[in-house]
Design an enzyme around this catalytic site. Structure first.
Site, PDB file in Angstrom:
ATOM      1  N   ASN A 106      25.807 -17.634  16.118  1.00  0.00           N
ATOM      2  CA  ASN A 106      26.932 -17.006  16.801  1.00  0.00           C
ATOM      3  C   ASN A 106      27.588 -18.004  17.741  1.00  0.00           C
ATOM      4  O   ASN A 106      26.916 -18.852  18.325  1.00  0.00           O
ATOM      5  CB  ASN A 106      26.420 -15.797  17.613  1.00  0.00           C
ATOM      6  CG  ASN A 106      27.542 -15.067  18.326  1.00  0.00           C
ATOM      7  OD1 ASN A 106      28.654 -14.972  17.826  1.00  0.00           O
ATOM      8  ND2 ASN A 106      27.238 -14.552  19.513  1.00  0.00           N
ATOM      9  N   HIS A 108      29.783 -18.371  21.268  1.00  0.00           N
ATOM     10  CA  HIS A 108      29.963 -17.554  22.471  1.00  0.00           C
ATOM     11  C   HIS A 108      30.769 -18.349  23.496  1.00  0.00           C
ATOM     12  O   HIS A 108      30.446 -19.523  23.765  1.00  0.00           O
ATOM     13  CB  HIS A 108      28.588 -17.170  23.041  1.00  0.00           C
ATOM     14  CG  HIS A 108      28.655 -16.237  24.198  1.00  0.00           C
ATOM     15  ND1 HIS A 108      28.953 -14.902  24.063  1.00  0.00           N
ATOM     16  CD2 HIS A 108      28.489 -16.462  25.518  1.00  0.00           C
ATOM     17  CE1 HIS A 108      28.953 -14.344  25.266  1.00  0.00           C
ATOM     18  NE2 HIS A 108      28.669 -15.265  26.163  1.00  0.00           N
ATOM     19  N   SER A 135      29.071 -22.023  23.685  1.00  0.00           N
ATOM     20  CA  SER A 135      27.714 -22.186  23.138  1.00  0.00           C
ATOM     21  C   SER A 135      27.667 -21.733  21.691  1.00  0.00           C
ATOM     22  O   SER A 135      28.412 -20.829  21.295  1.00  0.00           O
ATOM     23  CB  SER A 135      26.714 -21.329  23.935  1.00  0.00           C
ATOM     24  OG  SER A 135      26.758 -21.635  25.325  1.00  0.00           O
ATOM     25  N   ASP A 144      23.023 -12.269  23.023  1.00  0.00           N
ATOM     26  CA  ASP A 144      23.319 -13.705  23.244  1.00  0.00           C
ATOM     27  C   ASP A 144      22.122 -14.421  23.861  1.00  0.00           C
ATOM     28  O   ASP A 144      22.272 -15.304  24.712  1.00  0.00           O
ATOM     29  CB  ASP A 144      24.558 -13.849  24.145  1.00  0.00           C
ATOM     30  CG  ASP A 144      25.782 -13.224  23.497  1.00  0.00           C
ATOM     31  OD1 ASP A 144      26.532 -12.516  24.204  1.00  0.00           O
ATOM     32  OD2 ASP A 144      25.970 -13.418  22.281  1.00  0.00           O
TER      33      ASP A 144
END
Ligand code: GRF
Length: 195
Positions: A106, A108, A135, A144
């Protein structure tokens, strides 16, 4: 050649950056499908690049697990080596994490573990931070909270509002994402070791 599925909810500028990078024959990964939780504007990028797409409409939080099962059905059909969440504004259900992580990453718009969650840019501004960042992480069952694969600081400037700051963070996210996917594809970055 690493095959990649990308999941989005919004405009898909990060997706587009990955599609553009993957257009280079020398880039060791290909986006093979794009999925969304709604008729996201970003699906237009998939169409422009001739990449198949699917939509699994978000049915509401009370049917989140069923949504996750359908997402798994769609993803299994493509058997991607890697699933990238890039602007998917949903917490993927445990069944999706269980099936795909650590080959599930992912992007972020914050310097995790600072400012996790759906309002990272707004939260950094509200905190009066002088620095935030971008990130790329492995997705785990938390918010997260997975292992960090790459991150970089982005300064907050006087007069920044959420939109302006986010638009300055996104190019950093895109560069990190493209590099992380490349390093996964070349074996330089081993996800199992990261998680
Ligand atoms: C990105 O900053 C992503 O990290 C966050 O939402 C934004 C999506 O932007 N979850 P886009 O849809 O790729 O333009």
């Amino acid at each position: 050649m690493l095959t990649v599925a990308v999941l989005i909810s919004g405009g898909g500028s990060n997706l587009r950056a990955l599609l553009e990078a993957a257009s280079d024959p020398a880039y060791p990964a290909r986006v093979i499908v794009v999925g969304a939780d709604r008729e996201a504007d970003g699906l237009a990028h998939a169409e422009e690049f001739g990449i198949p797409s699917f939509v699994v409409p978000w049915p509401g939080a009370d049917r989140r697990d069923a949504w996750g099962e359908e997402l798994n059905v769609q993803l299994r059909a493509w058997r991607p080596d890697l699933v990238v969440l890039s602007g998917l504004m949903r917490l993927v259900p445990p069944a999706v994490v269980a099936e795909w992580s650590p080959r599930l990453i992912n992007t972020h718009p914050a310097y995790l573990p600072e400012f996790p969650g759906a309002h990272a840019v707004r939260d950094a501004l509200a905190a009066g931070a002088a620095l935030t960042g971008a990130s790329v992480i492995v997705v785990d069952d938390g918010v997260d909270s997975g292992p960090i694969l790459a991150q970089e600081r982005v300064g907050i400037l006087p007069g920044d509002d959420e939109s302006r700051l986010h638009e300055r963070i996104k190019p950093v996210e895109r560069r990190l994402l493209i590099d992380v996917v490349r390093r996964i594809a070349t074996g330089e970055l081993e996800l199992a070791a990261a998680s």
